[in-house]
Design an enzyme around this catalytic site. Sequence first.
Site, short mmCIF file in Angstrom:
data_model
loop_
_atom_site.label_atom_id
_atom_site.label_comp_id
_atom_site.label_asym_id
_atom_site.label_seq_id
_atom_site.Cartn_x
_atom_site.Cartn_y
_atom_site.Cartn_z
N ASP A 88 45.95 23.62 23.04
CA ASP A 88 46.72 24.89 22.52
C ASP A 88 47.72 24.26 21.55
O ASP A 88 48.17 22.93 21.45
CB ASP A 88 47.54 25.55 23.53
CG ASP A 88 48.06 26.71 23.08
OD1 ASP A 88 47.35 27.69 22.48
OD2 ASP A 88 49.36 27.03 23.12
N GLU A 98 51.13 25.65 18.49
CA GLU A 98 52.04 26.45 18.22
C GLU A 98 52.12 26.28 16.51
O GLU A 98 52.23 25.02 16.15
CB GLU A 98 53.37 26.52 18.88
CG GLU A 98 53.49 26.63 20.18
CD GLU A 98 52.71 28.06 20.78
OE1 GLU A 98 52.81 29.03 19.93
OE2 GLU A 98 52.18 28.24 21.88
N HIS A 100 57.50 31.59 20.19
CA HIS A 100 57.45 30.28 20.96
C HIS A 100 58.90 29.52 21.12
O HIS A 100 58.98 28.62 21.91
CB HIS A 100 56.39 29.24 20.17
CG HIS A 100 56.75 29.09 18.89
ND1 HIS A 100 57.77 28.86 18.22
CD2 HIS A 100 55.72 29.43 17.68
CE1 HIS A 100 57.68 28.66 16.82
NE2 HIS A 100 56.64 29.25 16.61
N HIS A 153 55.82 31.32 24.76
CA HIS A 153 54.66 30.51 24.48
C HIS A 153 55.14 28.86 24.38
O HIS A 153 55.88 28.61 23.65
CB HIS A 153 53.85 30.78 23.39
CG HIS A 153 52.83 32.22 23.62
ND1 HIS A 153 51.63 32.46 23.64
CD2 HIS A 153 53.66 33.49 23.71
CE1 HIS A 153 51.54 33.55 23.75
NE2 HIS A 153 52.47 34.26 23.85
N ASP A 186 50.71 26.23 27.94
CA ASP A 186 49.87 27.21 27.87
C ASP A 186 48.37 26.44 27.88
O ASP A 186 47.60 26.87 28.47
CB ASP A 186 49.74 27.75 26.43
CG ASP A 186 50.84 28.78 26.21
OD1 ASP A 186 51.38 29.03 27.31
OD2 ASP A 186 50.88 29.59 25.22
#
Length: 240
Positions: free
Chosen positions: A8, A10, A58, A154, A159
């Site tokens: 994942d 960000e 986030h 997040h 995640d």
Amino acid sequence: MNRQIVLDTETTGLEPSEGHRIIEIGCVELVNRRLTGRNYHQYLQPDREIDEGAVEVHGITNEFLEGKPRFADIAGEFLDFVRGAELVIHNAPFDVGFLNHELQRLGRDWGCIEDHCTVLDTLALARRMHPGQKNSLDALCKRYGVDNSNRELHGALLDAEILADVYLAMTGGQVALSLDTAQGPGQEVTGDTAIRRLPVDRPPLPVITASEEELAAHEARLDALDQAAADGALWRRLSH
């Protein structure tokens, strides 16, 4: 050996074509559907402002990223970690698009992420398995009973860990218990975060056999079913 990397990211915003950048990468390694405890995690300096809407998602700020490495600084070690694996990503086009944008900034010799890995999109998989239903990561956690209570904001590594649990549940059941994040014997550190290591030599599950009294009660129950059902107890027909 079946090696998968649940990944994942960000980012500073939604569109790499508008100059948005990756600010966090989180990866969790699975080998033969077992969490190995070997993870990769890194925060990155994007050299641009983070959109306000992205910060709300986030919680990562430009001030927090001051002094962090740039993608160019960690690209080699990141590719070494994921090379040859299948990347498992929720809404893969988003993350793959950003990863390829970062690699393209480094030059043609770096290629694209698909030159180094294959990619599985768990969002596309979930939509095939559950058509017409919500298939966000939070919705899948609820559907498969995966604890995401720590997911107030997040975060790439968190995640990725949650997605690993969801993916295993979606594709045949959870095969490893999660561990807490405290560093202990056998753990190692990659990037900024202590790695969680799952014991790979757990003792076998115990086999508990029925006692004579339990077997006798079972037979008595089958005798009663034989008398009540015209065709007799189904269990006895299947076991002969």
